[in-house]
Scaffold this motif. Structure first.
Motif, PDB file in Angstrom:
ATOM      1  N   GLU A 107      43.039  37.833  47.632  1.00 52.74           N
ATOM      2  CA  GLU A 107      42.626  37.929  46.237  1.00 52.74           C
ATOM      3  C   GLU A 107      41.493  38.942  46.174  1.00 52.74           C
ATOM      4  O   GLU A 107      40.458  38.752  46.798  1.00 52.74           O
ATOM      5  CB  GLU A 107      42.135  36.573  45.716  1.00 52.74           C
ATOM      6  CG  GLU A 107      41.615  36.628  44.288  1.00 52.74           C
ATOM      7  CD  GLU A 107      41.030  35.313  43.823  1.00 52.74           C
ATOM      8  OE1 GLU A 107      41.806  34.396  43.514  1.00 52.74           O
ATOM      9  OE2 GLU A 107      39.788  35.217  43.772  1.00 52.74           O
ATOM     10  N   SER A 109      38.670  40.442  43.904  1.00 53.01           N
ATOM     11  CA  SER A 109      38.006  39.892  42.733  1.00 53.01           C
ATOM     12  C   SER A 109      36.722  40.647  42.430  1.00 53.01           C
ATOM     13  O   SER A 109      36.211  41.397  43.259  1.00 53.01           O
ATOM     14  CB  SER A 109      37.681  38.412  42.957  1.00 53.01           C
ATOM     15  OG  SER A 109      36.788  38.273  44.055  1.00 53.01           O
ATOM     16  N   ARG A 121      37.212  38.551  37.288  1.00 52.18           N
ATOM     17  CA  ARG A 121      38.567  39.114  37.284  1.00 52.18           C
ATOM     18  C   ARG A 121      39.110  39.145  38.700  1.00 52.18           C
ATOM     19  O   ARG A 121      38.370  39.378  39.659  1.00 52.18           O
ATOM     20  CB  ARG A 121      38.557  40.530  36.714  1.00 52.18           C
ATOM     21  CG  ARG A 121      38.213  40.552  35.242  1.00 52.18           C
ATOM     22  CD  ARG A 121      38.310  41.932  34.660  1.00 52.18           C
ATOM     23  NE  ARG A 121      37.936  41.879  33.249  1.00 52.18           N
ATOM     24  CZ  ARG A 121      37.572  42.929  32.551  1.00 52.18           C
ATOM     25  NH1 ARG A 121      37.538  44.123  33.103  1.00 52.18           N
ATOM     26  NH2 ARG A 121      37.247  42.797  31.278  1.00 52.18           N
ATOM     27  N   ASN A 122      40.430  38.937  38.830  1.00 53.21           N
ATOM     28  CA  ASN A 122      41.034  39.009  40.159  1.00 53.21           C
ATOM     29  C   ASN A 122      42.507  39.375  40.084  1.00 53.21           C
ATOM     30  O   ASN A 122      43.133  39.268  39.037  1.00 53.21           O
ATOM     31  CB  ASN A 122      40.817  37.697  40.926  1.00 53.21           C
ATOM     32  CG  ASN A 122      41.387  36.488  40.222  1.00 53.21           C
ATOM     33  OD1 ASN A 122      42.560  36.441  39.902  1.00 53.21           O
ATOM     34  ND2 ASN A 122      40.548  35.494  39.976  1.00 53.21           N
ATOM     35  N   ARG A 123      42.984  39.844  41.215  1.00 55.83           N
ATOM     36  CA  ARG A 123      44.414  40.140  41.426  1.00 55.83           C
ATOM     37  C   ARG A 123      44.806  39.542  42.761  1.00 55.83           C
ATOM     38  O   ARG A 123      44.013  39.502  43.693  1.00 55.83           O
ATOM     39  CB  ARG A 123      44.666  41.651  41.474  1.00 55.83           C
ATOM     40  CG  ARG A 123      44.634  42.303  40.114  1.00 55.83           C
ATOM     41  CD  ARG A 123      45.051  43.749  40.227  1.00 55.83           C
ATOM     42  NE  ARG A 123      46.331  43.860  40.913  1.00 55.83           N
ATOM     43  CZ  ARG A 123      47.422  44.382  40.390  1.00 55.83           C
ATOM     44  NH1 ARG A 123      47.414  44.852  39.179  1.00 55.83           N
ATOM     45  NH2 ARG A 123      48.532  44.467  41.079  1.00 55.83           N
ATOM     46  N   HIS A 124      46.048  39.122  42.855  1.00 56.59           N
ATOM     47  CA  HIS A 124      46.536  38.467  44.069  1.00 56.59           C
ATOM     48  C   HIS A 124      47.589  39.309  44.764  1.00 56.59           C
ATOM     49  O   HIS A 124      48.414  39.948  44.112  1.00 56.59           O
ATOM     50  CB  HIS A 124      47.111  37.092  43.709  1.00 56.59           C
ATOM     51  CG  HIS A 124      46.088  36.202  43.105  1.00 56.59           C
ATOM     52  ND1 HIS A 124      45.880  36.141  41.745  1.00 56.59           N
ATOM     53  CD2 HIS A 124      45.194  35.363  43.661  1.00 56.59           C
ATOM     54  CE1 HIS A 124      44.900  35.287  41.491  1.00 56.59           C
ATOM     55  NE2 HIS A 124      44.467  34.803  42.639  1.00 56.59           N
ATOM     56  N   ALA A 131      51.579  43.126  45.353  1.00 57.62           N
ATOM     57  CA  ALA A 131      50.859  42.457  44.272  1.00 57.62           C
ATOM     58  C   ALA A 131      51.702  41.365  43.629  1.00 57.62           C
ATOM     59  O   ALA A 131      52.899  41.523  43.446  1.00 57.62           O
ATOM     60  CB  ALA A 131      50.443  43.476  43.221  1.00 57.62           C
ATOM     61  N   GLN A 133      50.764  40.189  40.534  1.00 57.42           N
ATOM     62  CA  GLN A 133      50.736  40.556  39.126  1.00 57.42           C
ATOM     63  C   GLN A 133      51.378  41.930  38.935  1.00 57.42           C
ATOM     64  O   GLN A 133      51.503  42.710  39.878  1.00 57.42           O
ATOM     65  CB  GLN A 133      49.295  40.605  38.600  1.00 57.42           C
ATOM     66  CG  GLN A 133      48.643  39.245  38.425  1.00 57.42           C
ATOM     67  CD  GLN A 133      47.936  38.736  39.674  1.00 57.42           C
ATOM     68  OE1 GLN A 133      47.751  39.454  40.647  1.00 57.42           O
ATOM     69  NE2 GLN A 133      47.565  37.461  39.658  1.00 57.42           N
ATOM     70  N   ASP A 137      48.142  44.485  35.419  1.00 56.01           N
ATOM     71  CA  ASP A 137      47.741  43.138  35.043  1.00 56.01           C
ATOM     72  C   ASP A 137      46.730  42.577  36.042  1.00 56.01           C
ATOM     73  O   ASP A 137      46.705  42.972  37.212  1.00 56.01           O
ATOM     74  CB  ASP A 137      48.972  42.231  34.981  1.00 56.01           C
ATOM     75  CG  ASP A 137      48.719  40.956  34.196  1.00 56.01           C
ATOM     76  OD1 ASP A 137      47.702  40.884  33.478  1.00 56.01           O
ATOM     77  OD2 ASP A 137      49.543  40.032  34.313  1.00 56.01           O
ATOM     78  N   TYR A 138      45.913  41.651  35.567  1.00 62.20           N
ATOM     79  CA  TYR A 138      44.962  40.934  36.415  1.00 62.20           C
ATOM     80  C   TYR A 138      44.617  39.634  35.704  1.00 62.20           C
ATOM     81  O   TYR A 138      44.900  39.460  34.522  1.00 62.20           O
ATOM     82  CB  TYR A 138      43.697  41.761  36.683  1.00 62.20           C
ATOM     83  CG  TYR A 138      43.020  42.266  35.429  1.00 62.20           C
ATOM     84  CD1 TYR A 138      42.098  41.490  34.743  1.00 62.20           C
ATOM     85  CD2 TYR A 138      43.319  43.522  34.918  1.00 62.20           C
ATOM     86  CE1 TYR A 138      41.488  41.947  33.591  1.00 62.20           C
ATOM     87  CE2 TYR A 138      42.712  43.989  33.765  1.00 62.20           C
ATOM     88  CZ  TYR A 138      41.792  43.192  33.110  1.00 62.20           C
ATOM     89  OH  TYR A 138      41.195  43.650  31.958  1.00 62.20           O
TER      90      TYR A 138
END
Length: 191
Positions: A107, A109, A121-124, A131, A133, A137-138
């Motif tokens: 993640e 962040s 905010r984060n992305r996985h 990704a 997302q 997108d996040y």
């Protein structure tokens, strides 16, 4: 309860390694923690959600205590959370989740100052760095409340639990709309 400035306390401890100085600090903190006769126990695992109202004023200084490398357990396995020092309007971090002794999820962040308040905010990403997302997108979690050093973002809470411990509680929503709360009890593993 008197809000303890954990970042300042850590600096004091680092600069004052003598036993008398540490005992004096411990006495002061104990006095601050019990100063209010109507003091209520704080639930470090409480999670709050945004009601769409205005977010409270806040800056990265309010979450700077979370800088460092943290280790805990979630989903039955190890999790590491590295948070870098605030720089400008961001405090970036990286979470690494494990499954069966190997990395399973990353993640990326950032705690961010936006419009006089904070957002998380984060992305996985999978272990192969694909990704979860969409490319643009996040996950955005605006600040809902901040009290006594505890930062309540929409669906996730970051709470100090002494000098070198933290509690991060978050709620995941399944596709069917059901929700489940998870609690990570972190120990700081760096200086």
């Amino acid at each position: 309860m008197f809000p303890v400035p954990w970042a300042s306390v850590r600096l004091f401890v680092a600069a004052s390694p003598s036993r008398p100085a540490l005992l004096a600090l411990a006495s002061l903190m104990a006095a601050c923690a019990t100063a209010s006769p109507d003091r209520r126990a704080v639930d470090l695992t409480e999670v709050k959600f945004s009601d769409g109202g205005a977010a409270p004023e806040a800056s990265l200084e309010d979450i700077a205590w979370f800088e460092g490398l943290w280790r805990g357990t979630v989903f039955g396995d190890r999790v590491d959370h590295r948070v870098m020092a605030p720089e400008g309007t961001q405090m970036p971090g990286l979470v690494r989740l494990y499954a069966d002794g190997d990395t399973s999820v990353y993640e990326l962040s950032a705690f961010m100052e936006v419009g006089g308040t904070l957002t998380y905010r984060n992305r996985h990403f999978g272990a192969d760095l694909r990704a979860f997302q969409a490319p643009d997108d996040y996950v955005n979690r605006p600040l809902v409340d901040i009290q006594d050093g505890i930062a309540y973002f929409d669906g996730i809470t970051f709470a100090p639990d002494g000098l070198d411990r933290a509690v991060v509680s978050f709620v995941l929503t399944a596709e069917d709309g059901s929700q489940e709360k998870h609690v990570v009890r972190y120990d700081r593993i760096d200086d």
